[in-house]
Design a protein around this motif. Structure first.
Motif, short mmCIF file in Angstrom:
data_model
loop_
_atom_site.label_atom_id
_atom_site.label_comp_id
_atom_site.label_asym_id
_atom_site.label_seq_id
_atom_site.Cartn_x
_atom_site.Cartn_y
_atom_site.Cartn_z
N THR A 191 0.69 -1.31 0.02
CA THR A 191 0.11 -0.03 0.05
C THR A 191 0.89 1.30 -0.09
OG1 THR A 191 -1.63 -1.28 1.52
CG2 THR A 191 -1.89 1.37 1.36
N GLU B 91 -1.78 12.41 -9.44
CA GLU B 91 -2.43 11.60 -10.56
C GLU B 91 -1.30 10.90 -11.37
OE1 GLU B 91 -5.00 14.07 -12.53
OE2 GLU B 91 -6.31 14.49 -10.86
N ILE C 74 0.40 8.04 -9.69
CA ILE C 74 -0.61 6.75 -9.76
C ILE C 74 -0.82 6.22 -11.06
CG2 ILE C 74 -3.05 5.95 -9.26
CD1 ILE C 74 -3.33 8.32 -7.02
N GLY D 5 0.33 2.60 -10.58
CA GLY D 5 -1.14 2.27 -9.93
C GLY D 5 -1.19 0.52 -10.41
N ASP E 79 -0.95 -0.79 -4.85
CA ASP E 79 -2.17 -0.19 -4.13
C ASP E 79 -1.98 1.16 -3.76
OD1 ASP E 79 -4.82 0.47 -3.21
OD2 ASP E 79 -4.65 -0.86 -1.57
N ARG F 152 -2.89 5.37 -3.41
CA ARG F 152 -3.97 6.36 -3.27
C ARG F 152 -3.44 7.69 -2.97
NH1 ARG F 152 -5.96 7.43 1.79
NH2 ARG F 152 -4.90 5.77 3.56
#
Length: 251
Positions: free
Chosen positions: A159, A171, A174, A178, A182, A184
């Motif tokens: 994570t 963004e 990710i 991504g 995982d 975020r």
């Protein structure tokens, strides 16, 4: 004799992250054993350009071979927006200590990214909890990429929480990773609560609060690399176990 000219692609292809981590760890050990000359980096501040230059020379006696080099590197925070250039640019000169012949002139930008990530990985490998599986990153610039790439070599990272005031930077991060992790976006507090936290920002006022850091969180405070810079709340610094590579440079 000829001087090798190694561009970004050459350095990127040949300086594999797993091998860079080993090289950095061995260099740290050589330094502690007194086999390295490494003066503290010198700075040329350029506030009119919102940037600086750093000169970083070193010599290492590695037994069967020895090496000398100097890196000329900068941090210009307006580069991406104003000049479509990376914040950090660098050039590395690698010389033969026996006669000072320049063996190679290489891209130091890629080398800097990899070395910075590898240094965090070495620290994480020795100091983070064995089962660390979550990584928080504060600052989603280019240095954040090698933090993840390197730390995931020494810990089974599952994570990742990335905090940055620039939503587009989060963004992009990710998008790159991504599919493998995982990932975020989150707050600085959420990132700080992970098993491992890497801070890679140029801030001069603390942004990580001591109340947000987990009980066993290992912190790689990578951004505080010059006088006046500080990413961590004072209580974190005074209460944590501090492990440094060089006393003069750190202080």
């Amino acid at each position: 004799m000829e001087t090798l000219l190694l561009n970004r692609e050459d350095v990127g292809e040949n300086a594999r992250m797993d091998e860079v981590i080993v090289a950095v760890e061995e260099a740290f050990a050589a330094y502690q054993h007194g086999n390295v000359q490494m003066p503290a980096k010198s700075y040329i501040d350029l506030p009119q350009y919102n940037g600086d230059f750093r000169s970083m020379p070193a010599y290492m006696d590695a037994g069967d071979w020895d090496a000398a080099g100097v890196k000329w590197v900068n941090v210009h925070t307006d580069n991406p927006e104003n000049h479509d250039l990376p914040t950090v640019l660098g050039t590395m000169i690698y010389s033969d200590p026996t006669n000072a012949f320049p063996l190679a002139l290489m891209d130091g930008t890629t080398l800097t990214r990899k070395r910075t990530g590898a240094a965090a990985a070495v620290a994480t490998d020795h100091l983070a909890v064995a089962g660390a599986s979550s990584l928080g990153i504060v600052g989603a610039g280019i240095q954040s990429h090698t933090q993840l790439e390197a730390i995931s070599v020494v810990r089974d990272i599952e994570t990742v929480v990335v905090a940055d005031k620039r939503a587009d930077a989060v963004e992009r991060f990710i998008e790159v990773y991504g599919d493998e992790f995982d990932i975020r976006g989150g707050s600085i507090g959420e990132a700080a609560s992970c098993d491992v936290l890497s801070t890679v920002t140029p801030v001069e006022s603390p942004i990580v609060d001591h109340e947000d850091v987990g009980e066993h969180t290992h912190i790689n405070a990578m951004g505080a690399d010059a006088p006046g810079k500080n990413e961590l709340d004072e209580e974190i610094v005074t209460n944590a176990k501090l492990v440094i590579d060089d006393y003069e440079q750190c202080t």
